[in-house]
Design a protein around this motif. Structure first.
Motif, short mmCIF file in Angstrom:
data_model
loop_
_atom_site.label_atom_id
_atom_site.label_comp_id
_atom_site.label_asym_id
_atom_site.label_seq_id
_atom_site.Cartn_x
_atom_site.Cartn_y
_atom_site.Cartn_z
N GLU A 1 -1.36 2.15 -0.79
CA GLU A 1 -1.80 1.05 0.07
C GLU A 1 -2.37 1.55 1.39
N VAL B 1 -1.44 -4.40 -4.97
CA VAL B 1 -2.51 -5.36 -4.64
C VAL B 1 -3.20 -4.96 -3.33
N GLU B 2 -2.41 -4.53 -2.36
CA GLU B 2 -2.99 -4.07 -1.08
C GLU B 2 -3.92 -2.87 -1.32
N ASN C 1 -7.23 -3.96 -2.99
CA ASN C 1 -8.12 -4.55 -1.98
C ASN C 1 -8.79 -3.48 -1.14
N LYS D 1 -13.02 -2.31 -1.25
CA LYS D 1 -13.92 -2.24 -0.09
C LYS D 1 -14.68 -0.92 -0.05
N PHE E 1 -9.48 -13.29 -8.66
CA PHE E 1 -10.50 -12.46 -8.01
C PHE E 1 -11.87 -13.13 -8.18
#
Length: 183
Positions: A79, A114-115, A118, A122, A155
């Motif tokens: 993360e 999940v972090e 994400n 990016k 998503f």
């Protein structure tokens, strides 16, 4: 045509998204199998960032990849990837759950996974892929599976194509793959 097993299929997805010279991430380096495959795939002109929270995993992966100089090992949670990786990446892979032959009480966690997804998304270039090998055969894995699938189902389809691949007639909650391809 012969259907590929879960781990061979994950390598096929790596082959579709990573090439020589690319920057890639092994978000859970474990015993180093994916780290080695990624290091070979991106060649000496590319780079692999390999994460794990356990020293034993980092040491196992370092031993397996000792002939490669294109890997940075990071003993930290996935993360925190954006603290270490700022370049555009073509591929990232997770093998969720616990370290094979390791301490089964230390597992990946839904919130941090999940972090990490994400943060990696990016960094991902268009056409790049995040590969998740999900192991729901233990209690924590079952919880993580549910949370990760919930996240993936919600998503934005304008941002990515997401597939799920697995064998539905196997016993004991077999592993399966979800892959996120950035549009």
């Amino acid at each position: 045509m012969k259907l590929k097993g879960i781990l061979p299929f994950s390598k096929q997805l790596i082959d579709l998204s990573a090439a020589a010279g690319d920057i890639v991430v092994d978000a859970t380096c474990g015993n180093g199998n994916d780290t080695l495959y990624l290091a070979e795939k991106v060649s000496e002109n590319g780079h692999v960032y390999a994460f794990d929270i356990q020293d034993a995993a980092i040491q196992n992966a370092k031993e397996k990849t000792k002939d490669y100089s294109n890997i940075t090992f990071i003993q930290d949670g996935h993360e925190h990837v954006s603290n270490y990786v700022t370049d555009t990446i073509s591929c990232a892979i997770f093998n969720l759950g616990y370290l094979p032959k390791g301490d089964k009480s230390i597992t990946t966690l839904p919130a941090t996974t999940v972090e990490a997804i994400n943060a990696l998304f990016k960094l991902l270039k268009p056409g790049g892929m995040i590969i998740l090998v999900i192991y729901p055969g233990h209690a924590e894995g079952q919880i993580e599976k549910e949370e990760v699938l919930k996240f993936l189902y919600e998503f934005d389809q304008e941002l990515a194509h997401i597939i799920q691949y697995g064998f539905i007639n196997q016993k004991n909650n077999p592993p399966f793959i979800c892959a996120i391809e950035k549009r």
